[in-house]
Design a protein around this motif. Structure first.
Motif, PDB file in Angstrom:
ATOM      1  N   UNK A  34       0.864  -1.182   0.000  1.00 20.57           N
ATOM      2  CA  UNK A  34       0.000   0.000   0.000  1.00 20.57           C
ATOM      3  C   UNK A  34       0.895   1.224   0.000  1.00 20.57           C
ATOM      4  N   UNK A  35       0.742   2.051  -1.011  1.00 22.73           N
ATOM      5  CA  UNK A  35       1.587   3.230  -1.168  1.00 22.73           C
ATOM      6  C   UNK A  35       0.732   4.486  -1.065  1.00 22.73           C
ATOM      7  N   UNK A  36       0.966   5.274  -0.048  1.00 26.64           N
ATOM      8  CA  UNK A  36       0.238   6.519   0.174  1.00 26.64           C
ATOM      9  C   UNK A  36       1.184   7.710   0.059  1.00 26.64           C
ATOM     10  N   UNK A  37       0.609   8.881  -0.081  1.00 25.72           N
ATOM     11  CA  UNK A  37       1.394  10.115  -0.170  1.00 25.72           C
ATOM     12  C   UNK A  37       2.520   9.969  -1.191  1.00 25.72           C
ATOM     13  N   UNK A  38       2.174   9.485  -2.350  1.00 28.58           N
ATOM     14  CA  UNK A  38       3.186   9.218  -3.367  1.00 28.58           C
ATOM     15  C   UNK A  38       3.841  10.505  -3.857  1.00 28.58           C
ATOM     16  N   UNK A  39       5.123  10.378  -4.175  1.00 26.71           N
ATOM     17  CA  UNK A  39       5.929  11.508  -4.645  1.00 26.71           C
ATOM     18  C   UNK A  39       6.473  11.189  -6.036  1.00 26.71           C
TER      19      UNK A  39
END
Length: 111
Positions: A81-86
């Motif tokens: 789960x990848x959040x706040x992706x940059x």
């Protein structure tokens, strides 16, 4: 023979989220450590996160607090789960287990 198949990559705006999945199939008695690596253009492949059968995890410093790795042992599946992706998270993400690698899934984060 063991196969690892990733899914869930795509294009997302900065600050968005994605969930990657990787399913293992083939002659598998047990899987100890499963993990995710990534490789950006012109860079070496790097560790993102790993998880043991018992649920112990380890993360790259760059993703701590934003990414969460989990697994379903019965389904032989690992998730990311990848959040706040940059934008700097843009890369091909690879699943690995028992020295096998998946084909990779592209994650692109636009600014």
């Amino acid at each position: 023979q063991v196969q690892l198949v990733e899914s869930g990559g795509g294009l997302v705006q900065a600050g968005g989220s994605l969930r990657l999945s990787c399913v293992a199939s083939g002659t598998i008695l047990s899987i100890n450590v499963m993990g995710w690596y990534r490789q950006a253009p012109g860079k070496q492949r790097e560790l993102v996160a790993i998880i043991s059968t018992g649920g112990s995890t380890n993360y790259a410093e760059s993703v701590k607090g934003r990414f969460t790795i989990s697994r379903d042992n019965a389904k032989k599946t690992v998730y990311l789960q990848m959040n706040s992706l940059k934008p700097e998270d843009t890369a091909v993400y690879y699943c690995t287990a028992m020295s096998y690698w998946g084909q990779g899934t592209q994650v692109t984060v636009s600014s």
